[in-house]
Design an enzyme around this catalytic site. Structure first.
Site, PDB file in Angstrom:
ATOM      1  N   LYS A  21       5.541   4.345  -9.852  1.00 45.10           N
ATOM      2  CA  LYS A  21       4.054   4.267  -9.227  1.00 45.10           C
ATOM      3  C   LYS A  21       3.132   4.177 -10.198  1.00 45.10           C
ATOM      4  CE  LYS A  21       5.899   7.178  -5.275  1.00 45.10           C
ATOM      5  NZ  LYS A  21       5.966   8.696  -4.598  1.00 45.10           N
ATOM      6  N   GLY A  68       6.883  11.288   3.385  1.00 49.27           N
ATOM      7  CA  GLY A  68       7.128  11.919   4.998  1.00 49.27           C
ATOM      8  C   GLY A  68       7.013  10.415   5.959  1.00 49.27           C
ATOM      9  N   GLU A 105       0.735  -1.177  -0.070  1.00 50.45           N
ATOM     10  CA  GLU A 105      -0.089   0.007  -0.063  1.00 50.45           C
ATOM     11  C   GLU A 105       0.831   1.415   0.178  1.00 50.45           C
ATOM     12  OE1 GLU A 105      -3.715   0.469  -0.006  1.00 50.45           O
ATOM     13  OE2 GLU A 105      -2.571   2.351  -0.580  1.00 50.45           O
ATOM     14  N   GLU A 154      13.743  10.877  -2.261  1.00 48.40           N
ATOM     15  CA  GLU A 154      14.621   9.622  -2.330  1.00 48.40           C
ATOM     16  C   GLU A 154      16.004   9.897  -2.170  1.00 48.40           C
ATOM     17  OE1 GLU A 154      12.897   6.604  -3.335  1.00 48.40           O
ATOM     18  OE2 GLU A 154      11.324   8.209  -2.819  1.00 48.40           O
TER      19      GLU A 154
HETATM   20  N1  HSE Z   1      10.144  10.395  -3.076  1.00 46.02           N
HETATM   21  C1  HSE Z   1       8.917   9.962  -2.684  1.00 46.02           C
HETATM   22  C2  HSE Z   1       7.967  11.664  -3.163  1.00 46.02           C
HETATM   23  C3  HSE Z   1       8.458   9.317  -1.616  1.00 46.02           C
HETATM   24  O1  HSE Z   1       8.531  12.356  -3.240  1.00 46.02           O
HETATM   25  O2  HSE Z   1       6.727  11.272  -3.431  1.00 46.02           O
HETATM   26  C4  HSE Z   1       7.180   8.787  -1.591  1.00 46.02           C
HETATM   27  O3  HSE Z   1       7.152   7.348  -2.334  1.00 46.02           O
END
Ligand code: HSE
Length: 400
Positions: free
Chosen positions: A199, A296, A123, A184
């Site tokens: 994603k 976060g 999730e 990241e």
């Molecule tokens: N680096 C990702 C973002 C973290 O900024 O959305 C969450 O997946």
């Protein structure tokens, strides 16, 4: 029930904290107490309570039959892939936030989980704290999903919001996002659109029930977006957002990640800062929108712990997710129709006027250039009309 957490970074420490913070409520939901027996990390954390359960050796976890559930929140493909496979083969459930691993190996790991009567839940891999994977897998099974349009990278949304609202330059805004734990480890994955593409690949694989490769997704990040572009968008009463699109139409699937100029007629317009939003269109349910913190510590941990509870409730019972290994061939996004915002040197204004179908000319008081928005046209038509122009920047737009 005993849990192990792989990785004590932003998300891992969040998982540890949420499991302590909501201990009794979580125990009720899970049906029994959830105890963190191990945390795996290469580092030491002197003076911190986590030291009591810290290990540097994954085999301590793998070989302990008392560990039923593993939260893999270390990120990256290796060694997460090897650890996850070994854990699943040993019958342990794995819950992860690792979008790189899920997008590449989700299909295989789900099959292994099914074969070993356990679960692989992810999730937290899309949209941070927003529940979107389980709604797609469990709640929306009545629908053919026609479109998913989303903001699914918190770092880039934060940067674009701070650049527009507060006039920060790109590097300052990125530094803030990193300091807040949104980015990241290598923020290039965020700003070049790769994180959002991973994603998008996960969502596209789930709605097609077969593998969509991240590398096949048309991906543009935000590194070329300048303060001037943002000023022009403001003149159009619009904002620039990094938008993920999955569109399924006439048996074809389109998937892309790219900056898009949108105005307040689009619900994503007001999704600012680290917030993400996922708009889903189903052929029965119609339009849905999921909104929340996309990155976060505690929001992402919330999603991981939700999966841990789900795993506790389904010990040795596989919750089936269909994700076949065959790779889906995506359609060419140049079929899709957009308006295009374009900047060219002022000397090319006449050339642009004669070649492009211009809808509106935009003046942001920037000398030496000519900027306009085209009428809607396919990417293919845009490429052919603009081939002779020296383009300073071009950004897709949806302003109708
Ligand atoms: N680096 C990702 C973002 C973290 O900024 O959305 C969450 O997946």
């Amino acid at each position: 029930m005993n849990i192990a957490i792989l990785g004590y970074g932003t998300v891992g420490s969040g998982v540890y904290e949420v499991l302590q913070m909501n201990r009794s409520y979580i125990a009720k939901c899970a049906g029994e107490e959830l105890n963190v027996k191990y945390v795996l990390d290469l580092r030491e954390f002197p003076g911190q309570p986590v030291m009591k359960v810290l290990t540097h050796d994954f085999n301590d976890i793998l070989n302990d039959p008392e560990v039923d559930i593993i939260a893999e929140v270390m990120g990256g493909e290796n060694p997460a892939y090897e650890f996850t496979k070994k854990a699943i083969l040993a019958g342990k459930a794995v819950c992860t936030s690792n979008k790189e691993l899920v997008s590449k190996h989700g299909s295989e790991l789900l099959r292994l989980a099914e074969e070993n009567k356990t679960n692989y839940f992810f999730e937290a891999s899309v949209g941070g704290g927003i529940p979107i994977i389980r709604p797609i897998n469990r709640s929306l099974t009545a629908d053919d999903i026609l479109e998913i349009r989303s903001i699914i990278n918190g770092t880039t949304n934060y940067i674009l919001t701070r650049m527009k609202g507060d006039g920060l330059d790109f590097d300052e805004a990125l530094k803030e996002a990193q300091d807040n734990g949104f980015a990241e480890r290598n923020p290039a994955a965020d700003i070049e659109g790769l994180d959002a593409a991973r994603k998008t690949a996960i969502l596209a694989s789930l709605v097609n029930q077969t593998q969509v490769e991240c590398d096949d997704i048309y991906t543009e990040g935000i590194t070329k977006i300048s303060a001037a572009d943002i000023a022009y968008a403001s003149r159009l009463k619009a904002k620039i957002k990094l938008i993920s699109l999955i569109r399924r139409i006439d048996g074809k699937t389109y998937a892309s990640v790219s900056p898009l100029i949108i105005n307040n007629r689009c619900q994503l317009y007001n999704v600012d800062g680290v917030f993400n939003a996922v708009m889903v269109k189903g052929n029965a349910v119609g339009d849905l929108m999921f909104y929340g913190s996309g990155a976060g510590k505690l929001p992402t941990a919330s999603a991981v712990v939700g999966d841990i509870v789900e795993a506790a409730k389904h010990r040795h019972i596989n919750v089936v997710t269909i994700w076949d290994p065959e790779i889906l061939k995506l359609a060419d996004i140049d079929d899709l129709v957009y308006s295009f915002f374009v900047r060219v040197p002022a000397a090319q204004a006449e050339n642009a006027k004669s070649h492009m179908r211009i809808d509106v000319i935009v003046d942001a008081g920037i000398p030496g250039e000519f900027a306009f928005v085209t009428e809607p046209m396919s990417g293919r038509e845009f490429k052919s009309r603009s081939s002779e122009l020296e383009i300073i920047s071009r950004i897709r737009a949806e302003l109708a």
